[in-house]
Design a protein around this motif. Structure first.
Motif, PDB file in Angstrom:
ATOM      1  N   TYR A   1       0.802  -1.237   0.000  1.00 28.70           N
ATOM      2  CA  TYR A   1       0.000   0.000   0.000  1.00 28.70           C
ATOM      3  C   TYR A   1       0.826   1.273   0.000  1.00 28.70           C
ATOM      4  N   THR A   2       2.132   1.172  -0.257  1.00 30.00           N
ATOM      5  CA  THR A   2       2.911   2.377  -0.504  1.00 30.00           C
ATOM      6  C   THR A   2       2.433   2.932  -1.844  1.00 30.00           C
TER       7      THR A   2
ATOM      8  N   SER B   1      -8.151  -8.219  -0.955  1.00 29.21           N
ATOM      9  CA  SER B   1      -9.233  -7.393  -0.425  1.00 29.21           C
ATOM     10  C   SER B   1      -9.170  -5.938  -0.886  1.00 29.21           C
ATOM     11  N   HIS B   2      -8.121  -5.551  -1.576  1.00 31.50           N
ATOM     12  CA  HIS B   2      -7.970  -4.169  -2.041  1.00 31.50           C
ATOM     13  C   HIS B   2      -7.558  -4.154  -3.505  1.00 31.50           C
ATOM     14  N   ALA B   3      -8.453  -3.733  -4.363  1.00 33.70           N
ATOM     15  CA  ALA B   3      -8.146  -3.636  -5.791  1.00 33.70           C
ATOM     16  C   ALA B   3      -7.348  -2.362  -6.069  1.00 33.70           C
TER      17      ALA B   3
ATOM     18  N   SER C   1      -2.399 -14.948  -7.982  1.00 37.87           N
ATOM     19  CA  SER C   1      -3.612 -14.287  -7.486  1.00 37.87           C
ATOM     20  C   SER C   1      -3.390 -12.822  -7.117  1.00 37.87           C
ATOM     21  N   ALA C   2      -2.228 -12.286  -7.411  1.00 39.20           N
ATOM     22  CA  ALA C   2      -1.919 -10.901  -7.051  1.00 39.20           C
ATOM     23  C   ALA C   2      -2.537  -9.921  -8.053  1.00 39.20           C
TER      24      ALA C   2
ATOM     25  N   HIS D   1       1.823  -7.265  -7.796  1.00 40.62           N
ATOM     26  CA  HIS D   1       1.611  -7.424  -6.351  1.00 40.62           C
ATOM     27  C   HIS D   1       1.296  -6.077  -5.703  1.00 40.62           C
ATOM     28  N   VAL D   2       0.487  -5.254  -6.392  1.00 39.86           N
ATOM     29  CA  VAL D   2       0.183  -3.913  -5.880  1.00 39.86           C
ATOM     30  C   VAL D   2      -0.860  -3.927  -4.777  1.00 39.86           C
TER      31      VAL D   2
END
Length: 70
Positions: free
Chosen positions: A17-18, A61-63, A38-39, A56-57
């Motif tokens: 999440y940077t 649970s967070h698109a 699955s990333a 892998h961004v």
């Protein structure tokens, strides 16, 4: 480089999440689940011959906050 997912790119790691900024101007051509795992992945086309991939961004649970076409 003999694994199926080997690439000639540069991997730069940071904590999840940077905020990520594009390497240069371009158009988002993919933002979604990677076809390899699955990333989440974002792909930006900078020209007809240059793309940058941001893998892998996020976790499941967070698109990504961008979408194709931006």
């Amino acid at each position: 480089g003999n694994c199926a997912h080997f690439h000639r790119g540069i991997d730069i790691a940071t904590t999840i999440y940077t905020p990520i900024r594009a390497a240069g101007p371009g158009k988002v051509i993919w933002a979604g689940k990677s076809p390899y795992d699955s990333a989440w992945i974002v792909i930006i086309a900078h020209s007809t011959k240059l793309e940058s991939w941001y893998g892998h961004v996020a976790n499941g649970s967070h698109a990504p906050v961008v979408h194709a076409g931006q």
